[in-house]
Design an enzyme around this catalytic site. Sequence first.
Site, PDB file in Angstrom:
ATOM      1  NE  ARG A   1      -3.566  -2.206   2.804  1.00  0.00           N
ATOM      2  CZ  ARG A   1      -3.289  -3.352   3.411  1.00  0.00           C
ATOM      3  NH1 ARG A   1      -2.074  -3.546   3.928  1.00  0.00           N
ATOM      4  NH2 ARG A   1      -4.191  -4.313   3.504  1.00  0.00           N
TER       5      ARG A   1
ATOM      6  CE  LYS B   1      -6.515  -0.673   4.693  1.00  0.00           C
ATOM      7  NZ  LYS B   1      -7.800  -0.836   4.006  1.00  0.00           N
TER       8      LYS B   1
ATOM      9  CG  HIS C   1      -5.032   0.865  -3.772  1.00  0.00           C
ATOM     10  ND1 HIS C   1      -4.340   0.861  -2.582  1.00  0.00           N
ATOM     11  CD2 HIS C   1      -5.981  -0.100  -3.651  1.00  0.00           C
ATOM     12  CE1 HIS C   1      -4.848  -0.064  -1.784  1.00  0.00           C
ATOM     13  NE2 HIS C   1      -5.845  -0.658  -2.400  1.00  0.00           N
TER      14      HIS C   1
ATOM     15  NE  ARG D   1      -3.212  -3.350  -1.515  1.00  0.00           N
ATOM     16  CZ  ARG D   1      -2.733  -4.196  -0.617  1.00  0.00           C
ATOM     17  NH1 ARG D   1      -1.441  -4.424  -0.558  1.00  0.00           N
ATOM     18  NH2 ARG D   1      -3.539  -4.825   0.224  1.00  0.00           N
TER      19      ARG D   1
ATOM     20  CG  HIS E   1      -6.536  -8.509   1.048  1.00  0.00           C
ATOM     21  ND1 HIS E   1      -6.740  -8.878  -0.266  1.00  0.00           N
ATOM     22  CD2 HIS E   1      -6.315  -7.165   1.017  1.00  0.00           C
ATOM     23  CE1 HIS E   1      -6.637  -7.809  -1.041  1.00  0.00           C
ATOM     24  NE2 HIS E   1      -6.390  -6.765  -0.281  1.00  0.00           N
TER      25      HIS E   1
ATOM     26  CE1 TYR F   1      -6.500  -6.526  -7.012  1.00  0.00           C
ATOM     27  CE2 TYR F   1      -6.926  -7.590  -4.916  1.00  0.00           C
ATOM     28  CZ  TYR F   1      -6.566  -6.478  -5.637  1.00  0.00           C
ATOM     29  OH  TYR F   1      -6.276  -5.312  -4.986  1.00  0.00           O
TER      30      TYR F   1
END
Length: 297
Positions: free
Chosen positions: A148, A172, A243, A246, A269, A278
């Site tokens: 990110r 995150k 992004h 990414r 994730h 994806y």
Amino acid sequence: MRINNIVTDYLHYLLVERGLSTNTVASYHNDLKKFCQYLKLNKIVSFDKVTKQVVLDFLEAQTNKKIANASILRLITSLRKFFQYLIEEKIIDSNPLLLIDTPKKKTRLPEVLSLQEVDKLLQVPDTSKALGLRDRAMLEVMYATGLRVSEIANLRLADLHLELGIIQTIGKGQKERLVPIGDVAITWVGNYLKLSRPKLLKQKRNNYLFLNFHGSKLTRQGIWKNLKAQVRQAGIEKNVTPHTLRHSFATHILENGADLRIVQELLGHADISTTQLYTHLSKKRLSAIYNNTHPRA
């Protein structure tokens, strides 16, 4: 307690007790600020006066402002968590959000660069200059790792384990993960560290990897601004953001046979349903390739 004091306490709770990132807390703050402004406008002076209808009217007002569906969903999530906190702290007796359904999220496939577009973008920086070499190394790392933009900006020298082909990052929720980095990106980072970074550092001390012209940490906004200019130079007409690299990283390795669980781990994730987006993107691209290449398609 005053409304503003309660919100301040909640944000402190998220930051200190829940350990959420400053960016995430800032996002909650923005959402709650909008809600509090609406309450003030409608002369509602305490959260125990907030009913289901008040929340619905607030959401309708945001929708009328043409705010994106994703932003409305985030608002509902922010309010839902905030009112749950108010219940737990016994500030209110009933939660108006329990009676409100969350609308379905509109799935929108992210923009992805083709391999040719990635190559064109990577060729843009003038690597004979200190900033150009930095930009090339940074683009290579972004595409090679799928980090990110905040993770790129916060990379420190100590996070590099280039001899092992690994980068360490904090994602995150303050979750640490190890991400492989390829030989090409390693070479460009090595060149940047040897030839460019010392010039940008200007005898200062800074532990961050990517620096600006003044020898300070390169910000997320700085990375965004530079990328926009590079995309224009490359003649790419898509709406490219950090992004996008990414997304491109994830899509390209899936198309080349990577396992979905591995991609989930690489991207950091928490939920594999996020990664599954994806696979839809990959299938869409495969269909386009088939239609353009098969003689009877």
